[in-house]
Structures are given as C-alpha cells and as structure tokens.
Design a protein around this motif. Structure first.
Motif, short mmCIF file in Angstrom:
data_model
loop_
_atom_site.label_atom_id
_atom_site.label_comp_id
_atom_site.label_asym_id
_atom_site.label_seq_id
_atom_site.Cartn_x
_atom_site.Cartn_y
_atom_site.Cartn_z
N ALA A 12 -7.93 17.80 -7.02
CA ALA A 12 -9.28 18.68 -6.66
C ALA A 12 -10.54 17.97 -6.18
O ALA A 12 -10.49 16.76 -6.14
N TYR A 13 -11.71 18.41 -5.64
CA TYR A 13 -12.68 18.02 -5.18
C TYR A 13 -13.29 17.03 -5.76
O TYR A 13 -13.82 15.72 -5.39
N ALA A 14 -13.36 17.23 -7.08
CA ALA A 14 -13.92 16.08 -8.07
C ALA A 14 -13.32 14.84 -8.07
O ALA A 14 -14.01 13.82 -8.31
N ALA A 15 -12.13 14.89 -7.51
CA ALA A 15 -11.44 13.65 -7.63
C ALA A 15 -11.79 12.62 -6.41
O ALA A 15 -11.42 11.48 -6.20
N GLY A 16 -12.38 13.22 -5.56
CA GLY A 16 -12.76 12.36 -4.48
C GLY A 16 -11.69 12.30 -3.36
O GLY A 16 -11.01 13.15 -3.27
N MET A 17 -11.67 11.18 -2.85
CA MET A 17 -10.59 10.72 -1.72
C MET A 17 -9.81 9.46 -2.46
O MET A 17 -10.13 8.30 -2.54
N PRO A 18 -8.51 9.95 -3.14
CA PRO A 18 -7.76 8.98 -3.81
C PRO A 18 -7.30 7.88 -3.04
O PRO A 18 -6.95 8.38 -2.02
N ALA A 19 -7.05 6.75 -3.73
CA ALA A 19 -6.72 5.56 -2.83
C ALA A 19 -5.60 4.77 -3.80
O ALA A 19 -5.97 4.63 -4.99
N PHE A 20 -4.67 4.18 -3.32
CA PHE A 20 -3.61 3.32 -4.18
C PHE A 20 -3.43 1.98 -3.56
O PHE A 20 -3.06 2.13 -2.61
N ALA A 21 -3.62 1.12 -4.16
CA ALA A 21 -3.49 -0.22 -3.75
C ALA A 21 -2.10 -0.91 -3.86
O ALA A 21 -1.74 -0.80 -5.15
N ILE A 22 -1.28 -1.08 -3.20
CA ILE A 22 0.09 -1.66 -3.19
C ILE A 22 0.11 -3.36 -2.75
O ILE A 22 -0.42 -3.79 -1.93
N PRO A 23 0.38 -3.97 -3.87
CA PRO A 23 0.31 -5.44 -3.93
C PRO A 23 1.26 -5.86 -2.82
O PRO A 23 2.34 -5.21 -2.53
N PRO A 24 0.78 -7.17 -2.40
CA PRO A 24 1.74 -7.89 -1.29
C PRO A 24 3.04 -7.95 -1.58
O PRO A 24 4.11 -7.65 -0.78
N HIS A 25 3.52 -8.28 -2.95
CA HIS A 25 5.11 -8.46 -3.19
C HIS A 25 5.88 -7.17 -3.00
O HIS A 25 6.90 -7.39 -3.14
N SER A 26 5.11 -5.97 -3.09
CA SER A 26 5.77 -4.86 -3.06
C SER A 26 6.07 -4.36 -1.59
O SER A 26 6.92 -3.37 -1.40
N TYR A 27 5.32 -4.87 -0.59
CA TYR A 27 5.43 -4.23 0.67
C TYR A 27 5.74 -5.49 1.84
O TYR A 27 6.26 -5.00 2.87
N LEU A 28 5.28 -6.59 1.71
CA LEU A 28 5.45 -7.67 2.78
C LEU A 28 6.88 -7.83 3.29
O LEU A 28 6.98 -7.70 4.50
N ASN A 29 7.73 -8.12 2.58
CA ASN A 29 9.15 -8.13 2.83
C ASN A 29 9.69 -6.82 3.70
O ASN A 29 10.69 -6.80 4.40
N LEU A 30 8.93 -5.65 3.82
CA LEU A 30 9.49 -4.52 4.21
C LEU A 30 8.88 -4.40 5.73
O LEU A 30 9.38 -3.53 6.35
N LEU A 31 7.89 -5.25 6.03
CA LEU A 31 7.12 -5.05 7.30
C LEU A 31 8.05 -5.66 8.55
O LEU A 31 8.69 -6.49 8.20
N ARG A 32 7.92 -5.13 9.57
CA ARG A 32 8.42 -5.71 10.69
C ARG A 32 7.81 -6.87 11.07
O ARG A 32 6.52 -7.25 10.60
N SER A 33 8.51 -7.85 11.82
CA SER A 33 7.89 -9.20 12.13
C SER A 33 6.68 -9.26 12.84
O SER A 33 6.04 -10.24 12.43
N ASP A 34 6.54 -8.39 14.05
CA ASP A 34 5.45 -8.63 14.74
C ASP A 34 4.27 -7.96 13.90
O ASP A 34 3.27 -8.43 14.26
N VAL A 35 4.52 -7.35 13.05
CA VAL A 35 3.40 -6.46 12.03
C VAL A 35 2.74 -7.75 11.20
O VAL A 35 1.46 -7.85 10.99
N LYS A 36 3.88 -8.55 10.56
CA LYS A 36 3.29 -9.66 9.88
C LYS A 36 2.70 -10.68 10.62
O LYS A 36 1.41 -11.18 10.10
N ALA A 37 3.15 -10.71 11.81
CA ALA A 37 2.38 -11.61 12.61
C ALA A 37 0.90 -11.39 12.90
O ALA A 37 -0.03 -12.08 13.44
N LEU A 38 0.49 -10.15 13.12
CA LEU A 38 -0.59 -9.59 13.29
C LEU A 38 -1.74 -9.82 11.98
O LEU A 38 -2.69 -9.93 12.41
N LEU A 39 -0.95 -9.87 10.71
CA LEU A 39 -1.74 -10.00 9.75
C LEU A 39 -2.04 -11.62 9.29
O LEU A 39 -2.67 -11.74 8.50
N GLN A 40 -1.28 -12.47 10.02
CA GLN A 40 -1.70 -13.92 9.70
C GLN A 40 -2.98 -14.31 10.36
O GLN A 40 -3.32 -13.90 11.44
#
Length: 257
Positions: free
Chosen positions: A229-257
């Motif tokens: 609902a509106y009262a909840a605002g704009m929800p956001a969820f933080a995914i920690p590095p250990h849960s997503y880094l190994n899933l990224l494309r190598s070129d995307v990882k390079a962009l983050l370095q």
C-alpha cells in the motif's frame, strides 16, 4: 517517466540458492537556484555530473526541478541523447503541471471548491561505482488530492565506447536463474518482518526491475503500490555481495571494480 505520470495525474546466505543457479514550454521565467540535492557522492574520473535547475511558482503550481547533466562519457552520442532525454522528461512533467493546474483552477472557480496548488519536484542523487555511472532521478507530483506521488528512475550506465544503460537482466551470466535467487532472498527478508509479511504482496522481480549498487549491496527497488500500500512507500531490499557477486557477468564485475 514510465507509466507513472498517467497514474500520478489521477492520484502513488545462501549457498543453497547459489547452487540452484543468473525546446521546453515554460509559462514563467526560470529562476536559477541551488540544486535540490547536493552532488556529494564521488565522481567517476573523467565524468562530471553538474546540475540544471528550474524553479517556478504561481498561484496554480510550484516547480522545483534539478536534473543532472552528464559530461565525460566515452560515448558522446549516448551522452547527448541521455542529457536530452533527462531534460525532456523534466520539461514534459512541468508542462503537464502547468496545463492541469490551470484547468483545475478554472474548475475550482466554476464549481466553488478551494484550489490546491499543484507541485512538481524533481531531484537526483549520484551513486557512482567504478566504470558504472549510476544515478537516480526522483519525481514528486502533487495534483491537489489527498497526497502526492513519487517515482524514482535508476540509471546504471556502462561507460564504454558504446555505452549501455544496464537492466537487471543484463547483470547476470547466461543460464543463471537470477529470478529464483533474488525472489527467494527478498521473500526471506519479507517473512523475517511480521508487519511486512502481512502487508506485502511480492511475487517476482522483473527483468527491468529498478536497482542500484549501494555500499557493496545490490539493492532492488519497487515503486509505490507495486507490492504494498501507499503507506509502505517505495520498498527496497539489499542483497549482500556474497549472494550475488558470483552470479554476475565478468564484464559487469569489471565495471564495479
């Protein structure tokens, strides 16, 4: 911005998971003012983000607009189009408020109800990470109702010879079921909070789900009303590095370095 404008006008760890794997119309004279959001975040070397500001106030509406102007990208054609698009989006939002607030004032006088001045506020925030030029643009619209509506658009631009605004689906390796991973991590966070578990209605992230990288986390963003609902605002969820880094494309990882 997206379908938000039309809606606003009417009213706003996990090893198991890893193994499973992904020219403006302006009625009043603009007055330069300080940016609504100071650009305090680190600037990427060679890339400069400055502000273009428009402020207007009449009896019918008020506008406070500060948009980013990007320079220094490798892809100059992309840079020119990006800046033109950002400006046009702001101009369109302003023009719409000018037209609708004028009509609202006419109707208010005709039918004898109080006129509530409309508002459009646009600001931005920079989240620069390596060669990924990342920023968000927030738009707040008030049309005279019980409350206004807010929308945030996230940009994650690969600063390459051929620049690209990366969508969520572009981040992950081919064959990775990133929907499964992210959905389960988000559901875990929702279930861990009894209030959210009762009020939120989340099914799955979209291929173009808004996201940002903040403090090393991959943050998944939802718009007003999207999963709560509106009262909840704009929800956001933080995914920690250990849960997503190994899933990224190598070129995307390079962009983050």
């Amino acid at each position: 911005m997206k379908s938000f404008k039309s809606m606003a006008a009417s009213l706003l760890g996990s090893a198991v998971l890893l193994s499973a794997v992904v020219s403006p119309a302006i009625a009043a004279t603009p007055v330069p003012v300080k940016p609504a959001v100071p650009v305090s975040s680190p600037q990427v070397k060679g890339v400069v983000i400055t502000s273009k500001t428009i402020q207007q106030k009449t009896a019918e509406y008020e506008a406070n607009i500060t948009i980013p102007v990007i320079s220094g990208l490798n892809d100059k054609a992309y840079e020119a189009k990006l800046n033109a698009d950002l400006l046009k989006q702001a101009q369109d939002a302003l023009k719409e408020r000018q037209i609708m607030s004028k009509q609202d004032a006419i109707d208010a006088k005709k039918y004898g109800y109080p006129m509530r001045p409309h508002a459009v506020d646009i600001s931005y925030k920079v989240h620069s990470v390596g060669k990924l030029i990342a920023f968000s643009v927030q738009t707040y619209l008030y049309t005279g109702g019980a409350h206004g509506m807010t929308d945030v658009t996230y940009y994650n631009i690969a600063n390459l010879d051929k620049a690209q605004n990366l969508q969520l689906a572009d981040l992950f390796q081919p064959g990775i079921n990133y929907h499964y991973v992210l959905n389960n991590l988000i559901k875990q966070q929702i279930q861990a909070d009894p209030e959210k578990a009762e009020l939120y209605s989340f099914e799955t992230v979209a291929d173009n789900q808004p996201y940002s990288f903040e403090n090393g986390n991959l943050v998944i963003h939802f718009t007003q009303y999207e999963i709560a609902a509106y009262a909840a605002g704009m929800p956001a969820f933080a995914i920690p590095p250990h849960s997503y880094l190994n899933l990224l494309r190598s070129d995307v990882k390079a962009l983050l370095q």
